[in-house]
Design a protein around this motif. Structure first.
Motif, PDB file in Angstrom:
ATOM      1  N   CYS A  48       0.836  -1.184   0.000  1.00 56.73           N
ATOM      2  CA  CYS A  48       0.000   0.000   0.000  1.00 56.73           C
ATOM      3  C   CYS A  48       0.880   1.247   0.000  1.00 56.73           C
ATOM      4  CB  CYS A  48      -0.972   0.033   1.183  1.00 56.73           C
ATOM      5  SG  CYS A  48      -0.242   0.428   2.778  1.00 56.73           S
ATOM      6  N   ILE A  49       0.283   2.333  -0.443  1.00 50.45           N
ATOM      7  CA  ILE A  49       0.964   3.627  -0.435  1.00 50.45           C
ATOM      8  C   ILE A  49       0.062   4.603   0.305  1.00 50.45           C
ATOM      9  CG2 ILE A  49       0.108   4.162  -2.785  1.00 50.45           C
ATOM     10  CD1 ILE A  49       2.814   5.731  -3.145  1.00 50.45           C
ATOM     11  N   SER A  50       0.630   5.207   1.329  1.00 55.27           N
ATOM     12  CA  SER A  50      -0.166   5.999   2.255  1.00 55.27           C
ATOM     13  C   SER A  50      -0.566   7.351   1.681  1.00 55.27           C
ATOM     14  CB  SER A  50       0.644   6.233   3.536  1.00 55.27           C
ATOM     15  OG  SER A  50      -0.022   7.153   4.377  1.00 55.27           O
ATOM     16  N   ARG A  51      -1.790   7.765   1.982  1.00 59.28           N
ATOM     17  CA  ARG A  51      -2.282   9.067   1.551  1.00 59.28           C
ATOM     18  C   ARG A  51      -1.626  10.199   2.322  1.00 59.28           C
ATOM     19  NH1 ARG A  51      -5.687  11.284   5.263  1.00 59.28           N
ATOM     20  NH2 ARG A  51      -6.697   9.903   6.769  1.00 59.28           N
ATOM     21  N   SER A  52      -1.108   9.907   3.504  1.00 57.01           N
ATOM     22  CA  SER A  52      -0.622  10.996   4.348  1.00 57.01           C
ATOM     23  C   SER A  52       0.743  11.518   3.908  1.00 57.01           C
ATOM     24  CB  SER A  52      -0.561  10.539   5.802  1.00 57.01           C
ATOM     25  OG  SER A  52       0.425   9.543   5.958  1.00 57.01           O
ATOM     26  N   ASP A  53       1.658  10.601   3.586  1.00 59.04           N
ATOM     27  CA  ASP A  53       3.010  11.048   3.250  1.00 59.04           C
ATOM     28  C   ASP A  53       3.639  10.226   2.138  1.00 59.04           C
ATOM     29  OD1 ASP A  53       4.733   9.483   6.095  1.00 59.04           O
ATOM     30  OD2 ASP A  53       3.424   8.686   4.527  1.00 59.04           O
ATOM     31  N   GLY A  54       2.866   9.356   1.530  1.00 54.11           N
ATOM     32  CA  GLY A  54       3.395   8.551   0.437  1.00 54.11           C
ATOM     33  C   GLY A  54       4.246   7.385   0.886  1.00 54.11           C
ATOM     34  N   SER A  55       4.245   7.110   2.197  1.00 54.04           N
ATOM     35  CA  SER A  55       5.011   5.958   2.671  1.00 54.04           C
ATOM     36  C   SER A  55       4.479   4.684   2.038  1.00 54.04           C
ATOM     37  CB  SER A  55       4.908   5.841   4.199  1.00 54.04           C
ATOM     38  OG  SER A  55       5.503   6.948   4.819  1.00 54.04           O
ATOM     39  N   THR A  56       5.369   3.744   1.826  1.00 52.83           N
ATOM     40  CA  THR A  56       4.986   2.496   1.184  1.00 52.83           C
ATOM     41  C   THR A  56       5.215   1.320   2.120  1.00 52.83           C
ATOM     42  OG1 THR A  56       7.165   2.318   0.164  1.00 52.83           O
ATOM     43  CG2 THR A  56       5.438   3.379  -1.128  1.00 52.83           C
ATOM     44  N   TYR A  57       4.391   0.311   1.973  1.00 56.01           N
ATOM     45  CA  TYR A  57       4.443  -0.878   2.819  1.00 56.01           C
ATOM     46  C   TYR A  57       4.277  -2.096   1.926  1.00 56.01           C
ATOM     47  CZ  TYR A  57       3.537   2.690   6.313  1.00 56.01           C
ATOM     48  OH  TYR A  57       3.626   3.814   7.084  1.00 56.01           O
ATOM     49  N   TYR A  58       4.937  -3.176   2.321  1.00 54.50           N
ATOM     50  CA  TYR A  58       4.932  -4.379   1.505  1.00 54.50           C
ATOM     51  C   TYR A  58       4.768  -5.630   2.364  1.00 54.50           C
ATOM     52  CZ  TYR A  58       6.884  -1.216  -1.949  1.00 54.50           C
ATOM     53  OH  TYR A  58       7.077  -0.166  -2.807  1.00 54.50           O
ATOM     54  N   ASP A  60       5.826  -9.346   3.271  1.00 53.22           N
ATOM     55  CA  ASP A  60       7.163  -9.944   3.262  1.00 53.22           C
ATOM     56  C   ASP A  60       7.435 -10.728   1.983  1.00 53.22           C
ATOM     57  OD1 ASP A  60       7.242 -10.708   6.844  1.00 53.22           O
ATOM     58  OD2 ASP A  60       7.702  -8.870   5.732  1.00 53.22           O
ATOM     59  N   SER A  61       6.404 -11.337   1.444  1.00 52.55           N
ATOM     60  CA  SER A  61       6.571 -12.199   0.268  1.00 52.55           C
ATOM     61  C   SER A  61       6.974 -11.442  -0.990  1.00 52.55           C
ATOM     62  CB  SER A  61       5.279 -12.972  -0.001  1.00 52.55           C
ATOM     63  OG  SER A  61       4.202 -12.077  -0.207  1.00 52.55           O
ATOM     64  N   VAL A  62       6.791 -10.121  -0.982  1.00 51.69           N
ATOM     65  CA  VAL A  62       7.098  -9.344  -2.198  1.00 51.69           C
ATOM     66  C   VAL A  62       8.166  -8.284  -1.966  1.00 51.69           C
ATOM     67  CG1 VAL A  62       4.746  -9.733  -3.017  1.00 51.69           C
ATOM     68  CG2 VAL A  62       5.316  -7.561  -1.908  1.00 51.69           C
ATOM     69  N   LYS A  63       8.622  -8.135  -0.750  1.00 46.78           N
ATOM     70  CA  LYS A  63       9.639  -7.122  -0.459  1.00 46.78           C
ATOM     71  C   LYS A  63      10.873  -7.332  -1.314  1.00 46.78           C
ATOM     72  CE  LYS A  63       8.509  -5.845   4.302  1.00 46.78           C
ATOM     73  NZ  LYS A  63       8.887  -5.991   5.734  1.00 46.78           N
ATOM     74  N   GLY A  64      11.366  -6.235  -1.878  1.00 42.68           N
ATOM     75  CA  GLY A  64      12.542  -6.308  -2.723  1.00 42.68           C
ATOM     76  C   GLY A  64      12.242  -6.656  -4.165  1.00 42.68           C
ATOM     77  N   ARG A  65      11.017  -7.071  -4.443  1.00 44.26           N
ATOM     78  CA  ARG A  65      10.642  -7.424  -5.817  1.00 44.26           C
ATOM     79  C   ARG A  65       9.556  -6.517  -6.385  1.00 44.26           C
ATOM     80  NH1 ARG A  65       8.303 -12.125  -6.891  1.00 44.26           N
ATOM     81  NH2 ARG A  65       7.303 -12.337  -4.843  1.00 44.26           N
ATOM     82  N   PHE A  66       8.685  -6.038  -5.533  1.00 43.52           N
ATOM     83  CA  PHE A  66       7.569  -5.190  -5.964  1.00 43.52           C
ATOM     84  C   PHE A  66       7.787  -3.777  -5.466  1.00 43.52           C
ATOM     85  CE2 PHE A  66       3.989  -8.632  -6.282  1.00 43.52           C
ATOM     86  CZ  PHE A  66       4.822  -9.419  -7.069  1.00 43.52           C
ATOM     87  N   THR A  67       7.367  -2.804  -6.279  1.00 46.56           N
ATOM     88  CA  THR A  67       7.465  -1.404  -5.896  1.00 46.56           C
ATOM     89  C   THR A  67       6.165  -0.699  -6.245  1.00 46.56           C
ATOM     90  OG1 THR A  67       9.842  -1.400  -6.352  1.00 46.56           O
ATOM     91  CG2 THR A  67       8.749   0.737  -6.171  1.00 46.56           C
ATOM     92  N   VAL A  68       5.591  -0.020  -5.267  1.00 46.25           N
ATOM     93  CA  VAL A  68       4.362   0.733  -5.502  1.00 46.25           C
ATOM     94  C   VAL A  68       4.719   2.210  -5.626  1.00 46.25           C
ATOM     95  CG1 VAL A  68       3.848   0.976  -3.034  1.00 46.25           C
ATOM     96  CG2 VAL A  68       1.997   1.154  -4.712  1.00 46.25           C
TER      97      VAL A  68
END
Length: 121
Positions: A48-58, A60-68
């Motif tokens: 997800c990508i946060s509406r407040s500051d654009g922070s992104t969360y992933y 564990d299964s996709v960390k390092g491979r997916f980018t939002v």
């Protein structure tokens, strides 16, 4: 309304970029989440990508491979997927919610129809 696109068939190790375009809502006001659901499995969070500051969360299964990422001028959020694996095969959904940030499906009010991603081995 949210509309996903960019899914398809790709070989393991390949890449895809999914898009989530919105009409009738402004991405500035919403956190956008990506979820996926494989046959016979529950819907699971991807990112997800946060509406407040654009922070992104992933997940564990996709960390390092997916980018939002988001392009608010185009009211579009992207999910860049690299090093795809057969276990990434699923229908991918984007969702919009007023939550600040969450990887829980129940936190989101609006959902797209989904786009199929199939990764062959």
């Amino acid at each position: 309304q949210l509309v996903e696109s960019g899914g398809g068939l790709v070989q393991a190790g390949g890449s895809l970029r999914l898009s989530c375009a919105a009409s009738g809502l402004t991405f500035d006001d919403y956190t956008i989440g990506w979820f996926r659901q494989a046959p016979g499995k529950e819907r699971e969070a991807v990112s997800c990508i946060s509406r407040s500051d654009g922070s992104t969360y992933y997940a564990d299964s996709v960390k390092g491979r997916f980018t939002v990422s988001s392009d608010n001028a185009k009211n579009t959020v992207y999910l860049q997927m690299i090093s795809l694996k057969p276990e990434d095969t699923a229908v991918y959904y984007c969702a919009a919610g007023t939550v600040v940030a969450s990887l829980m499906p129940g936190a989101y009010e609006y959902w797209g129809q989904g786009t199929q991603v199939t990764v062959s081995s």
